[in-house]
Design an enzyme around this catalytic site. Structure first.
Site, PDB file in Angstrom:
ATOM      1  N   HIS A 120       1.265  -1.052   0.007  1.00  0.00           N
ATOM      2  CA  HIS A 120      -0.435   0.021  -0.549  1.00  0.00           C
ATOM      3  C   HIS A 120       0.769   1.339   0.016  1.00  0.00           C
ATOM      4  O   HIS A 120       2.034   1.116   0.610  1.00  0.00           O
ATOM      5  CB  HIS A 120      -0.802  -0.126   1.326  1.00  0.00           C
ATOM      6  N   ASP A 328      -5.086 -13.710   8.201  1.00  0.00           N
ATOM      7  CA  ASP A 328      -4.551 -13.075   7.545  1.00  0.00           C
ATOM      8  C   ASP A 328      -3.347 -14.684   7.896  1.00  0.00           C
ATOM      9  O   ASP A 328      -2.245 -14.296   8.013  1.00  0.00           O
ATOM     10  CB  ASP A 328      -4.114 -12.171   7.414  1.00  0.00           C
TER      11      ASP A 328
END
Length: 459
Positions: A120, A328
């Protein structure tokens, strides 16, 4: 004195000896299929150059390391503070710390042997006190990233923008009821696309973490989804304007942090894209942990997106369904990996997408070597899945059984149904002539046993 150009400064920093080796006790990960069980820093199944159905494992698997979990995670959870500290990271938001962190990351990539990474915008560069300073910070880090990519022969699988963490996005980004916030999201993505283009990204991802609602009482669904569609049209227009050739991807997730997320699952996203005539421009980045949060099986959205010719890339991870939130974890289940890789092989590969490890070490796994072990174990798991899926496909036992199950559609009325020429009158005439059909077993246990043979009988 003449000013030093950003590119020249980045070259100097990329080759800087100022920072000690981040992982001095870790050697490049080797392929050692006969290593004992307690040696977990070796590959037993992933052999990058090994040929599988005409391609190398490296070409099929296209492994990528995500920056946010691997180099920004600190072990925070809703009930406790950070547990993970790294010797190269002083915890500050300075550019100097960001650069140390990035050099450590590329050392990690080189020793692990992956050829791709993802990030990101806010992962790699700190936010400034103004929009201009934020962009300058990002530009400086992108120059360093470009040099490190070149130095280590690493490519950018995809970039994305963080449109969910900053308080301005608490009510969404492209779906926000405030046009000013929408404009911030648009400005961020404009810059993000330019960065992706500069770094040679092969894809660009959108995950709408806060594109949804907490209650319908204050929400205009049609307006928010129309604004999202308009946002994506702006993205397509700017992508074409700057000549960025990467594939645009949307990543589904049903909830968390919002109560309901608009990109709920694969079919929801595909319906949205087709409704707004955006399906020519976007494909899907599927994360199985998100798929399970939607109440589906691990492989469901991978298979569904591929069947609709919309599978672009995969965030290779898993979750704990008993917990009910996005954990995750690294994918370590060979059976699940085989189902995923069966789909990947059948659609001819994931390129320009790949298998991005959107996974993090557990809060209690605090040693730097744990970061390597998680990735090594996951890469071996996906390699085992690739080998099992290849053998299953090559021998054709399961495919023949499935074909036989649908054999009534090869001739007669069934053939007419398949090619779209049958009518309701044809159906009635057939039933009047042949009466009621006899029951035919679905033989689920037979199919499961065939599948398990390939999963568990790896040579």
């Amino acid at each position: 004195m003449a000013a030093v150009s950003p590119a020249k400064r980045a070259r100097k920093e990329a080759n800087s000896d100022d920072m000690k080796e981040a992982f001095p006790d870790i050697s490049p990960i080797a392929y050692r299929p006969d290593a004992p069980a307690d040696e977990t820093l070796v590959f037993r199944h992933y052999n990058a150059s090994q040929q599988v159905m005409g391609r190398s494992m490296q070409e099929w698997l296209r492994f990528s390391v995500c920056y946010w979990h691997s180099f920004r995670a600190t072990g925070l959870d809703p009930f406790g503070g950070a547990t993970i500290t790294r010797p190269w990271d002083d915890g500050s938001d300075t550019l100097e710390n960001a650069k140390r962190r990035m050099r450590a990351a590329f050392e990690f990539f080189a020793k692990l042997g992956n050829k791709y990474w993802t990030f990101h915008d806010r992962d790699i560069a700190p936010e400034g006190s103004s929009w201009q300073e934020t962009n300058r910070n990002l530009d400086e880090m992108v120059e360093l990233a470009a040099q490190l990519q070149k130095q280590h022969s690493i490519k950018l699988l995809w970039a994305t923008c963080n449109l969910f963490s900053h308080p301005r996005y608490m009510n969404g980004a492209a779906s926000n009821p405030d046009a000013h916030v929408f404009a911030c999201a648009g400005a961020a993505v404009r810059k993000g696309l330019e960065v992706a283009h500069k770094l040679g990204a092969e894809n660009f991802v959108f995950w709408g973490g806060r594109e949804g609602f907490q209650t319908l009482l204050n929400t205009d669904l049609n307006k928010e989804m129309q604004h999202m569609a308009n946002f994506f049209r702006m993205v397509v227009a700017y992508k074409e304007k700057i000549g960025f050739k990467g594939q645009l991807l949307i990543e589904p997730k049903p909830k968390e942090p919002t109560r309901h997320q608009y990109d709920y699952d694969a079919m929801t996203v595909i319906a949205f894209l087709k409704t707004h005539q955006l399906d020519k421009h976007f494909k899907l980045n599927i994360e199985p942990n998100h798929t399970m949060l939607a109440g589906h099986s691990y492989e469901h959205d991978v298979v569904m997106a591929s069947a609709m010719r919309m599978l672009g890339s995969i965030d290779a991870n898993t979750g704990s369904p008993d917990l009910g939130w996005d954990t995750d974890q690294f994918p370590m289940d060979v059976k699940a990996a085989t189902m995923v890789m069966k789909t990947v092989i059948e659609q001819g590969g994931l390129q320009p997408g790949g298998l991005n490890f959107d996974a993090k070490v557990r809060r209690e796994s605090t040693d730097p070597r744990d970061l390597f072990i998680g990735h090594v174990g996951a890469m071996d798991t996906m390699a085992r899945g690739l080998k099992a899926a290849a053998r299953l496909i090559q021998e054709g036992t399961l495919a023949r059984a499935v074909q036989q199950r649908y054999s009534s559609y090869k001739s007669g009325l069934g053939h007419k149904i398949s090619n779209g020429t049958a009518t309701l009158e044809d159906c009635e005439a057939y039933v009047l002539k042949h009466g009621n059909p006899s029951a035919t077993s679905g033989q689920q246990e037979h199919y499961e046993t065939i599948f398990n043979h390939y999963v568990h009988d790896l040579k």
